[in-house]
Scaffold this motif. Structure first.
Motif, mmCIF file in Angstrom:
data_model
loop_
_atom_site.group_PDB
_atom_site.id
_atom_site.type_symbol
_atom_site.label_atom_id
_atom_site.label_comp_id
_atom_site.label_asym_id
_atom_site.label_seq_id
_atom_site.Cartn_x
_atom_site.Cartn_y
_atom_site.Cartn_z
ATOM 1 N N LEU A 205 15.619 2.260 -3.822
ATOM 2 C CA LEU A 205 14.566 1.435 -3.225
ATOM 3 C C LEU A 205 13.310 2.256 -2.958
ATOM 4 C CD1 LEU A 205 13.435 -1.117 -1.892
ATOM 5 C CD2 LEU A 205 14.697 -0.498 0.193
ATOM 6 N N VAL A 206 13.490 3.435 -2.392
ATOM 7 C CA VAL A 206 12.349 4.293 -2.074
ATOM 8 C C VAL A 206 11.620 4.723 -3.347
ATOM 9 C CG1 VAL A 206 11.744 6.601 -1.241
ATOM 10 C CG2 VAL A 206 13.160 5.101 0.166
ATOM 11 N N GLU A 207 12.365 5.091 -4.363
ATOM 12 C CA GLU A 207 11.733 5.553 -5.595
ATOM 13 C C GLU A 207 11.004 4.421 -6.315
ATOM 14 O OE1 GLU A 207 14.411 9.463 -6.729
ATOM 15 O OE2 GLU A 207 14.816 7.587 -7.814
ATOM 16 N N ALA A 208 11.616 3.242 -6.365
ATOM 17 C CA ALA A 208 10.948 2.105 -7.003
ATOM 18 C C ALA A 208 9.671 1.736 -6.251
ATOM 19 C CB ALA A 208 11.896 0.911 -7.058
ATOM 20 N N THR A 209 9.721 1.833 -4.930
ATOM 21 C CA THR A 209 8.545 1.514 -4.117
ATOM 22 C C THR A 209 7.435 2.534 -4.336
ATOM 23 O OG1 THR A 209 9.909 0.420 -2.442
ATOM 24 C CG2 THR A 209 7.727 1.161 -1.756
ATOM 25 N N ALA A 210 7.785 3.811 -4.409
ATOM 26 C CA ALA A 210 6.787 4.854 -4.652
ATOM 27 C C ALA A 210 6.110 4.647 -6.004
ATOM 28 C CB ALA A 210 7.438 6.231 -4.590
ATOM 29 N N LYS A 211 6.882 4.306 -7.022
ATOM 30 C CA LYS A 211 6.309 4.052 -8.345
ATOM 31 C C LYS A 211 5.361 2.850 -8.312
ATOM 32 C CE LYS A 211 10.254 5.830 -11.020
ATOM 33 N NZ LYS A 211 11.365 5.438 -11.933
ATOM 34 N N ALA A 212 5.781 1.790 -7.628
ATOM 35 C CA ALA A 212 4.941 0.595 -7.528
ATOM 36 C C ALA A 212 3.632 0.905 -6.810
ATOM 37 C CB ALA A 212 5.691 -0.521 -6.805
ATOM 38 N N ALA A 213 3.701 1.730 -5.763
ATOM 39 C CA ALA A 213 2.508 2.061 -4.982
ATOM 40 C C ALA A 213 1.501 2.848 -5.811
ATOM 41 C CB ALA A 213 2.913 2.848 -3.738
ATOM 42 N N VAL A 214 1.968 3.843 -6.541
ATOM 43 C CA VAL A 214 1.071 4.645 -7.368
ATOM 44 C C VAL A 214 0.507 3.798 -8.506
ATOM 45 C CG1 VAL A 214 0.958 6.599 -8.969
ATOM 46 C CG2 VAL A 214 2.109 6.856 -6.751
ATOM 47 N N ALA A 215 1.351 2.970 -9.125
ATOM 48 C CA ALA A 215 0.876 2.111 -10.208
ATOM 49 C C ALA A 215 -0.195 1.139 -9.717
ATOM 50 C CB ALA A 215 2.047 1.338 -10.813
ATOM 51 N N ALA A 216 -0.039 0.629 -8.493
ATOM 52 C CA ALA A 216 -1.021 -0.298 -7.936
ATOM 53 C C ALA A 216 -2.382 0.367 -7.786
ATOM 54 C CB ALA A 216 -0.540 -0.839 -6.591
#
Length: 326
Positions: free
Chosen positions: A302-313
């Motif tokens: 969950l943390v890793e998917a969220t970090a990726k989504a945040a940077v991509a945004a």
């Protein structure tokens, strides 16, 4: 032809022909298409001082025709980084009963975004805050860290050693010392844990982003020597802890601190990660907090998917992407 009694021809009186007013088409706005093309309808009317009907007929469309004019293109609405992040988070699977919050900053552009609310247990990410507090106290006292303090700091950050953390927690004055330093750092929603329970310090992702700015930014209450020291330790994390926000990096350029804690009352996990990552040539500060996952592995995912989504945004924001879906 009529003649009067004298034999002369009677002339007819002249009849005045009514003036024929030429019809002139005037345009009336009747609508437009979704693409922005505006249509007008010709409407005929009569009146004096107008051009001939022949001219009007050749210059204007008939009353039933619609004539397109130049398209009117409306500018695309600007989408905020928060909206882009919210859109990106729709692709992140969050387990029932779990919660996640993230704050992210593009160091180069200054763009930032946040998702999720509420306070979370820090678990071991508070160890960065403990070290920052120790360094600030040493600066105020005009001294350097002792050899023993440095040894504890290395174990606490690189290996996430809890005994070393407890030693430095006591050295800074526990929650009172942490809370005082955090006021200086600008953290407004972080409260130190009771007694020896440093891992139950409460914080928000926004506050953790503020702390990261103190460590990685130039506008900091920590001097350059202190900042360099903390960065160096966060860049040498033990191999078994190479997870978390580092998943958003496109290489090995990252520095982080993770936290993980299984709550004894529920058996559910607190999984957190904070740090700096480099992606596509930009540096990002990322703070991800989560709780309520049934296993440590699910919390890490969950943390890793969220970090990726945040940077991509934020990558989308800097490139002018105008879609909030992700």
């Amino acid at each position: 032809m009529d003649r009067d009694r004298s034999g002369r021809r009677r002339t007819r009186p002249l009849r005045r022909r009514p003036f024929v007013y030429a019809a002139v088409a005037s345009v009336v706005l009747v609508g437009g298409t979704a693409a922005g093309t505006v249509y007008v309808k010709a409407q005929a009317h009569t009146g004096p001082d107008l051009v001939s009907s022949a001219s009007a007929a050749s210059a204007s469309p008939s009353a039933d025709e619609e004539a397109p004019v130049e398209p009117v293109t409306a500018p695309a609405p600007e989408v905020s980084p928060d909206a882009l992040l919210a859109g990106a988070m729709t692709s992140v699977s969050v387990q029932d009963g779990a919660a996640v919050s993230v704050s992210v900053l593009d160091v180069d552009s200054g763009e930032s975004a946040a998702y999720g609310e509420g306070a979370f247990d820090t678990a071991s990410i508070v160890k960065v805050d403990i070290l920052a507090t120790l360094l600030l106290q040493a600066q105020d006292a005009g001294r350097e860290l002792t050899a023993a303090e440095k040894a504890h700091a290395t174990l606490m950050i690189e290996n996430s050693d809890n005994t070393a953390a407890s030693t430095l927690w006591d050295a800074i004055g526990q929650a009172d010392g942490l809370d005082t330093a955090n006021k200086t750092f600008g953290l407004t929603s972080t409260t130190g844990g009771d007694g020896a329970l440093w891992g139950l310090t409460q914080t928000t992702s926004a506050d953790q982003l503020t702390l990261l700015r103190q460590v990685f930014g130039d506008d900091s209450k920590l001097d350059e020597t202190s900042r360099t020291y903390v960065r160096g330790l966060m860049g040498e994390i033990a191999v078994d802890q190479h997870w978390g926000v580092s998943a958003a990096a496109d290489g090995s350029e990252w520095a982080l601190k993770n936290g993980w804690l299984a709550r004894s009352t529920t058996g559910l996990w607190d999984i957190n990660s904070i740090g700096r990552v480099t992606a596509d040539g930009h540096d990002y500060l990322v703070a991800v907090l989560s709780n309520g996952t049934t296993t440590k592995a699910k919390g890490i995912s969950l943390v890793e998917a969220t970090a990726k989504a945040a940077v991509a945004a934020l990558q989308g924001a800097s490139s002018g992407t105008a879609s909030a879906s992700g």
